[in-house]
Scaffold this active site. Structure first.
Site, PDB file in Angstrom:
ATOM      1  N   THR A  74       0.861  -1.180   0.000  1.00  0.00           N
ATOM      2  CA  THR A  74       0.000   0.000   0.000  1.00  0.00           C
ATOM      3  C   THR A  74       0.895   1.227   0.000  1.00  0.00           C
ATOM      4  O   THR A  74       1.587   1.499   0.982  1.00  0.00           O
ATOM      5  CB  THR A  74      -0.921   0.012   1.232  1.00  0.00           C
ATOM      6  N   LYS A 134       0.023   5.165   8.504  1.00  0.00           N
ATOM      7  CA  LYS A 134       0.734   5.383   7.237  1.00  0.00           C
ATOM      8  C   LYS A 134      -0.269   5.424   6.095  1.00  0.00           C
ATOM      9  O   LYS A 134      -0.234   6.320   5.249  1.00  0.00           O
ATOM     10  CB  LYS A 134       1.760   4.276   7.018  1.00  0.00           C
ATOM     11  N   LYS A 152      -7.534   1.002  -2.757  1.00  0.00           N
ATOM     12  CA  LYS A 152      -7.096   0.639  -1.407  1.00  0.00           C
ATOM     13  C   LYS A 152      -7.325   1.798  -0.446  1.00  0.00           C
ATOM     14  O   LYS A 152      -7.664   1.597   0.727  1.00  0.00           O
ATOM     15  CB  LYS A 152      -5.616   0.233  -1.418  1.00  0.00           C
TER      16      LYS A 152
END
Length: 290
Positions: A97, A240, A172
């Site tokens: 990701t 993150k 995502k």
């Protein structure tokens, strides 16, 4: 049998690479900590290499699942990077990701080197990786996706191309945005039940069968009520990811007020020493507050 490389043997990559080897592919792995790559090869019967370039040499597909933008650049670029070792026409599949920015950068670099690049972030957590039941959202050229889909299906329950390069990463982000609100809502519901003197397990048994039901509720309510958070997807990684979402929202003009708020709640969890706790630890934060 297909010759493959897998770069990054964290809690997700380790079992994913194992599924590939078990399916009969010839897998060479690379990990920044070499001992883990050696351990994997000993367990699964594949091979390991000292650099991404060595692992990628001769491979038809190179899969990666590392930590962040800089980690991904590190395994792709430079004289020891995978791109330097890949043969013309090979495909790099990125399961990390990362930001859409680095995806665009690496897609262009791959094209310039005569390679294919598919962004293919994953959802399903450690259990999904171990059980081969991941959801994979992909972006990239149709031909590159079509060629790599059978390989990814080795560890996927659903694999789908959403659009051109970068579409996988954008999807995502949608996934993480949705999860952030769900986990906070579930945490508040369980916290409210406790304050109201209700049996949280009985409450979930009833409401999970209606409109409130979700994967998070079904898979996390028991560990939340048992105050167990040393598992699952770490808060550090979620922050993150949410940082990528919020930064991209600034660029696209999207409004993410709940996501921004929950990101700050996760910051509170980090300050509690819970950076490695599962994301469901938002419940623990509420309990600490009263």
């Amino acid at each position: 049998m297909t010759k493959l490389a897998f770069l990054g043997l964290g809690v997700m990559g380790y079992p994913m690479a194992g599924h590939l080897q078990a399916a009969g592919h010839d897998v060479c792995v690379y990990n920044r900590t070499a001992a883990k790559a050696e351990k994997w090869a000993g367990e699964h019967g594949g091979t390991h290499a000292a650099t991404p370039r060595e692992a990628a040499e001769g491979a038809d597909f190179v899969m990666a699942c590392v930590g962040n933008d800089d980690d991904l650049r590190g395994v792709c670029l430079g004289p020891d990077g995978a791109f330097a070792g890949m043969k013309a026409g090979a495909t790099f599949v990125d399961h990390t990701t990362v930001s859409a920015k680095v995806t665009a950068e690496l897609y262009a670099a791959a094209k310039a080197a005569g390679l294919n690049f598919v962004d293919a972030p994953i959802s399903g957590g450690q259990a999904g990786a171990e059980n081969g039941q991941l959801s994979i959202m992909c972006g990239g050229d149709q031909g590159a996706y079509d060629a790599s889909e059978p390989v990814m299906n080795t560890y996927a329950k659903l694999c789908r191309r959403i659009g051109e390069s970068g579409a996988g990463q954008m999807t995502k982000m949608c996934n993480q945005i949705a999860i952030a609100g769900l986990v906070q809502g579930l945490s508040e519901a369980l916290h409210f039940a406790d304050k109201a003197g209700l049996d949280g397990r009985a409450v979930v048994e009833v409401i999970s069968q209606g409109a409130a039901g979700s994967w998070q509720m079904s898979n996390r309510y028991e560990t939340m009520l048992d105050d167990k958070f040393e598992h699952g997807f770490a808060v550090d990684w979620m922050r993150k990811d949410l940082g990528i979402c919020l930064s991209t929202a600034d660029e696209t003009g999207a409004s993410l007020p709940v996501t921004a708020l929950v990101d700050q709640f996760y910051k509170d969890v980090q300050n509690m020493g819970g950076g490695r706790w599962d994301t469901s630890s938002l419940f623990k934060r509420l309990n600490k507050l009263g």
